[in-house]
Scaffold this active site. Sequence first.
Site, PDB file in Angstrom:
ATOM      1  N   ASP A  52      50.140  -9.661  39.115  1.00  0.00           N
ATOM      2  CA  ASP A  52      51.038  -8.655  38.536  1.00  0.00           C
ATOM      3  C   ASP A  52      52.040  -9.280  37.573  1.00  0.00           C
ATOM      4  O   ASP A  52      52.403  -8.686  36.561  1.00  0.00           O
ATOM      5  CB  ASP A  52      51.789  -7.920  39.644  1.00  0.00           C
ATOM      6  CG  ASP A  52      50.870  -6.962  40.382  1.00  0.00           C
ATOM      7  OD1 ASP A  52      51.307  -6.385  41.389  1.00  0.00           O
ATOM      8  OD2 ASP A  52      49.713  -6.805  39.936  1.00  0.00           O
ATOM      9  N   GLU A 134       5.338   0.249  59.935  1.00  0.00           N
ATOM     10  CA  GLU A 134       5.738  -0.540  58.762  1.00  0.00           C
ATOM     11  C   GLU A 134       6.668  -1.656  59.208  1.00  0.00           C
ATOM     12  O   GLU A 134       7.430  -1.475  60.142  1.00  0.00           O
ATOM     13  CB  GLU A 134       6.536   0.343  57.775  1.00  0.00           C
ATOM     14  CG  GLU A 134       5.809   1.564  57.307  1.00  0.00           C
ATOM     15  CD  GLU A 134       6.738   2.529  56.553  1.00  0.00           C
ATOM     16  OE1 GLU A 134       7.946   2.235  56.429  1.00  0.00           O
ATOM     17  OE2 GLU A 134       6.242   3.559  56.104  1.00  0.00           O
ATOM     18  N   LYS A 136       9.978  -3.605  59.431  1.00  0.00           N
ATOM     19  CA  LYS A 136      11.362  -3.195  59.193  1.00  0.00           C
ATOM     20  C   LYS A 136      12.049  -4.314  58.422  1.00  0.00           C
ATOM     21  O   LYS A 136      12.385  -5.358  58.978  1.00  0.00           O
ATOM     22  CB  LYS A 136      12.073  -2.922  60.519  1.00  0.00           C
ATOM     23  CG  LYS A 136      13.476  -2.377  60.345  1.00  0.00           C
ATOM     24  CD  LYS A 136      14.011  -1.885  61.673  1.00  0.00           C
ATOM     25  CE  LYS A 136      15.390  -1.281  61.547  1.00  0.00           C
ATOM     26  NZ  LYS A 136      16.360  -2.092  60.839  1.00  0.00           N
ATOM     27  N   ASP A 138      14.730  -6.474  56.554  1.00  0.00           N
ATOM     28  CA  ASP A 138      16.152  -6.693  56.790  1.00  0.00           C
ATOM     29  C   ASP A 138      16.879  -6.872  55.460  1.00  0.00           C
ATOM     30  O   ASP A 138      17.115  -7.982  55.012  1.00  0.00           O
ATOM     31  CB  ASP A 138      16.317  -7.932  57.679  1.00  0.00           C
ATOM     32  CG  ASP A 138      17.619  -7.899  58.445  1.00  0.00           C
ATOM     33  OD1 ASP A 138      18.330  -6.884  58.349  1.00  0.00           O
ATOM     34  OD2 ASP A 138      17.927  -8.892  59.123  1.00  0.00           O
ATOM     35  N   TYR A 245       9.891   3.221  51.069  1.00  0.00           N
ATOM     36  CA  TYR A 245       9.248   3.660  52.310  1.00  0.00           C
ATOM     37  C   TYR A 245       9.602   5.067  52.777  1.00  0.00           C
ATOM     38  O   TYR A 245       9.194   5.471  53.854  1.00  0.00           O
ATOM     39  CB  TYR A 245       9.561   2.674  53.429  1.00  0.00           C
ATOM     40  CG  TYR A 245      11.045   2.348  53.574  1.00  0.00           C
ATOM     41  CD1 TYR A 245      11.979   3.337  53.861  1.00  0.00           C
ATOM     42  CD2 TYR A 245      11.505   1.037  53.420  1.00  0.00           C
ATOM     43  CE1 TYR A 245      13.318   3.039  54.000  1.00  0.00           C
ATOM     44  CE2 TYR A 245      12.852   0.723  53.546  1.00  0.00           C
ATOM     45  CZ  TYR A 245      13.756   1.730  53.844  1.00  0.00           C
ATOM     46  OH  TYR A 245      15.076   1.443  53.963  1.00  0.00           O
ATOM     47  N   LYS A 333      12.465  -3.079  67.696  1.00  0.00           N
ATOM     48  CA  LYS A 333      13.022  -4.375  67.324  1.00  0.00           C
ATOM     49  C   LYS A 333      12.249  -5.522  67.952  1.00  0.00           C
ATOM     50  O   LYS A 333      11.618  -5.366  68.991  1.00  0.00           O
ATOM     51  CB  LYS A 333      14.493  -4.445  67.794  1.00  0.00           C
ATOM     52  CG  LYS A 333      15.414  -3.432  67.135  1.00  0.00           C
ATOM     53  CD  LYS A 333      15.498  -3.693  65.655  1.00  0.00           C
ATOM     54  CE  LYS A 333      16.721  -3.081  65.007  1.00  0.00           C
ATOM     55  NZ  LYS A 333      17.970  -3.739  65.248  1.00  0.00           N
ATOM     56  N   CYS A 437      49.932  -9.166  79.204  1.00  0.00           N
ATOM     57  CA  CYS A 437      49.203  -8.943  77.962  1.00  0.00           C
ATOM     58  C   CYS A 437      49.499 -10.127  77.041  1.00  0.00           C
ATOM     59  O   CYS A 437      50.667 -10.471  76.851  1.00  0.00           O
ATOM     60  CB  CYS A 437      49.668  -7.645  77.305  1.00  0.00           C
ATOM     61  SG  CYS A 437      49.130  -7.471  75.588  1.00  0.00           S
ATOM     62  N   CYS A 440      51.875  -8.510  73.911  1.00  0.00           N
ATOM     63  CA  CYS A 440      53.224  -7.951  74.061  1.00  0.00           C
ATOM     64  C   CYS A 440      53.901  -8.408  75.345  1.00  0.00           C
ATOM     65  O   CYS A 440      55.050  -8.063  75.592  1.00  0.00           O
ATOM     66  CB  CYS A 440      53.182  -6.427  73.991  1.00  0.00           C
ATOM     67  SG  CYS A 440      52.484  -5.656  75.458  1.00  0.00           S
ATOM     68  N   CYS A 455      46.465  -3.594  79.269  1.00  0.00           N
ATOM     69  CA  CYS A 455      47.863  -3.854  78.977  1.00  0.00           C
ATOM     70  C   CYS A 455      48.601  -2.553  79.261  1.00  0.00           C
ATOM     71  O   CYS A 455      48.154  -1.476  78.867  1.00  0.00           O
ATOM     72  CB  CYS A 455      48.004  -4.231  77.505  1.00  0.00           C
ATOM     73  SG  CYS A 455      49.677  -4.042  76.886  1.00  0.00           S
ATOM     74  N   CYS A 461      53.043  -2.056  72.598  1.00  0.00           N
ATOM     75  CA  CYS A 461      52.163  -3.210  72.368  1.00  0.00           C
ATOM     76  C   CYS A 461      51.688  -3.199  70.922  1.00  0.00           C
ATOM     77  O   CYS A 461      50.955  -2.310  70.508  1.00  0.00           O
ATOM     78  CB  CYS A 461      50.966  -3.185  73.306  1.00  0.00           C
ATOM     79  SG  CYS A 461      49.862  -4.587  73.051  1.00  0.00           S
TER      80      CYS A 461
HETATM   81  S1  IVH Z   1      12.901   4.554  57.309  1.00  0.00           S
HETATM   82  C1  IVH Z   1      14.680   8.408  58.075  1.00  0.00           C
HETATM   83  N1  IVH Z   1      11.452   2.388  56.980  1.00  0.00           N
HETATM   84  O1  IVH Z   1      16.337   0.190  58.653  1.00  0.00           O
HETATM   85  C2  IVH Z   1      14.151   7.061  57.963  1.00  0.00           C
HETATM   86  N2  IVH Z   1      13.808   2.143  57.248  1.00  0.00           N
HETATM   87  O2  IVH Z   1      17.838   0.717  61.064  1.00  0.00           O
HETATM   88  C3  IVH Z   1      15.018   6.163  57.209  1.00  0.00           C
HETATM   89  N3  IVH Z   1      14.606  -0.164  57.088  1.00  0.00           N
HETATM   90  O3  IVH Z   1      18.652   2.371  57.203  1.00  0.00           O
HETATM   91  C4  IVH Z   1      14.635   4.772  57.254  1.00  0.00           C
HETATM   92  N4  IVH Z   1      12.643  -1.082  56.741  1.00  0.00           N
HETATM   93  O4  IVH Z   1      17.746   0.405  55.770  1.00  0.00           O
HETATM   94  C5  IVH Z   1      12.691   2.892  57.165  1.00  0.00           C
HETATM   95  N5  IVH Z   1      10.063   0.580  56.651  1.00  0.00           N
HETATM   96  C6  IVH Z   1      11.283   1.065  56.832  1.00  0.00           C
HETATM   97  C7  IVH Z   1      12.430   0.240  56.876  1.00  0.00           C
HETATM   98  C8  IVH Z   1      13.682   0.828  57.100  1.00  0.00           C
HETATM   99  C9  IVH Z   1      13.941  -1.298  56.869  1.00  0.00           C
HETATM  100  C10 IVH Z   1      16.055  -0.060  57.303  1.00  0.00           C
HETATM  101  C11 IVH Z   1      16.749   1.028  56.540  1.00  0.00           C
HETATM  102  C12 IVH Z   1      17.405   1.889  57.591  1.00  0.00           C
HETATM  103  C13 IVH Z   1      17.520   0.931  58.721  1.00  0.00           C
HETATM  104  C14 IVH Z   1      17.665   1.627  60.051  1.00  0.00           C
END
Ligand code: IVH
Length: 712
Positions: A52, A134, A136, A138, A245, A333, A437, A440, A455, A461
């Site tokens: 600033d 499919e 998933k 990351d 997807y 998962k 605590c 506090c 607490c 607190c």
């Molecule tokens: S379908 C309504 N397909 O996982 C369905 N999600 O934990 C919407 N993700 O927010 C998601 N691979 O970011 C779908 N083959 C896949 C995916 C996938 C990764 C992610 C996506 C979603 C998150 C949910």
Amino acid sequence: MGVVTTEEQWEVAALTPEEAAAELARLAETIAYHNKRYYAEDAPEVSDAEYDALMRRNQAIEAQFPELIRAESPSRQVGTAPSSGFRKVKHLRPMLSLENAFDDEDVRGFFSGVRNFIKELRDDATTAIEVVAEPKIDGLSISLLYEDGRFVRGATRGDGAVGEDVTENLRTIAVLPQTLKGKAPAVMEVRGEVYMEKAEFLAMNERRGERGEPVFANPRNAAAGSLRQLDVSITASRPLKLFCYALGEVSEAVAETHWDFLDRLRHWGFPVSPQSRLCATLEDALAFHHDIGGERALLPYDIDGVVYKINRFDWQARLGMVSRAPRWALAHKFPAEQATTVLNSIEISVGRTGVLTPWASLAPVNVGGVIVARATLHNEDEIRRKDFRDGDTVVIQRAGDVIPQVVSVVQDKRPADSVEFSMAAKLTPPGGDHPECPICHSLAIREEGQAAWRCTGGLVCPAQGVERLIHFGSRLAFDIDGFGEKNVAAFYADGLIRTPADIFRLRDHAEDIRKREGWGEISTRNLLEAIDRRRTIPLDRLIYSLGIRQVGEATAKLLARHYGSFERWQAAMLDAARDQEGDAWRDLTNISQIGESVAGDIIAFFREEHNRDALTDLVAQLETIENVAAPTQSASPLAGKTLVFTGTLEKLTRFEAKARAEGLGAKVASSVSAKTDYVVVGADAGSKAEKAKALGVATLSEDEFVEMTGAS
Ligand code: IVH
């Protein structure tokens, strides 16, 4: 970069025009540099106050020499670099999240849930449930809007309803189609995941390390950090990839099954994971999960599980969603990744409800690509059951996004002098005679039958006060920009804020804020404006922001939808708090998904006088409380109505019938009364149909009900 002092700042009159011009050029360059460090690189080098001061010096010189003001002067650009950075965009359809499964049993539960929901499946156990499996990915999810086959807008997920406009950033991703091949719908939202390959991530981090820049913790953070750049050229320099997807809004049907939809995506030119597989049965789906789990380390990108999607789109539509996740999809998962490290010490933190939570301070360790230095320990009983002690070597694990956990002790590495953990001992200061605590120093207690220590400091607190206020300003609550942990704690410590209403009175203390270390003109104005923008708030956010135990985002939405206005909600809660047997209490506990326990916590909140006062005080500061956006189908004649089902339905299961009604904003009750709006009468209906007749309540046949609620 030097700091400009107040003296220097006003020594402008002494400058010659040449000196002034040279200095303006230098200032423009310096300010541009700091803008970049702050906005683009997330790595500011100077405090707001120093920044600033540079801006003020620039302004002072320009005031003295107006002829030297150039169009690209920093003074003309203030405000063009918004603190939140990106424009907000509302998704045409909300972006959902997924329900998680952690073992085969959970997956079987999902399949049987689907079977019990769709009547044809329930009635014929031999019909298999086809799913697409499919990987998933990351990364971070994004939504891509195409109009007449042209990419026009892209956004991050945000809170699911509103995301950030990252169109230009997405355009830099080579595999994203700018125009689609062949005929495409007039309007189509395609959902997918932006990610970074593991090898590219490692190479990029190595380059950053060599240049002394901070490195990213994992490929997902790297992808998110790279996409969300105000300077698009930075995004362009990062190795981002994409898989598509899912479908959002679409102006015409594009397929009858998800499998065919993936095929159409490929033909339009979208990248689609080649690993996806059509599975005829549950067993096929589990086999796929097993196989790809084994190949996981060999894949070029991180995956954290498998997503199963019911293949038939008409079934998807009928299954609909619960809370924020579809009933037709499931994330299965992979098992957690584990590592061994030293538990340096067990520490205690104080939450916003006063619960004292123990956590493990760990020697930092890499667990599946993420550096972990702390983990939650839940509560005292858990620690004693597993016998965790300071100095132990422990096994820790993390599963996807879940906070790391301490699993077990490696017994033969236990130090000889280790002592068993006890909360009472931990909380009693040296020389003291009772647990306190740690923040506090009020008495800390563990009530009969409760797992948690608390607490007793309540409002005095600071930890509780600060945590409550941080929650109040957080993203899903009031979402106040610049009102994070650090500022809340500092304002609280100085007595500027104690309750939520105080936040809205901060304007009266603008001068105090401006004068604070690290603050200045711009940051103060930005904060006060961010606060003013929240004087209008949707009811569900208001309810969520109060931090009532067990009232999370989904419950807050249920309450907001059920009561419709703040006044009605407040009046009903006060009623229920007065009479825990009365109508208001019964009405509250009748809301589906709100049980006695949640209702009890809400009522407990309203029984506290200081909570009632704080709420009244807050609401007086707000200009309007908007009701939650009603569900899109709210035009339905069933919205807001109370329904009772009776007899056997031929076409729908009770689950589906109830879900359809609730999806349109209706309430489903179990007995007929004068308050019932409709009774849906199935085959062999008995006394309820008669009672409806006697009371003059309207009845619907199953066909009429199906007609009124037809799945889209
Ligand atoms: S379908 C309504 N397909 O996982 C369905 N999600 O934990 C919407 N993700 O927010 C998601 N691979 O970011 C779908 N083959 C896949 C995916 C996938 C990764 C992610 C996506 C979603 C998150 C949910």
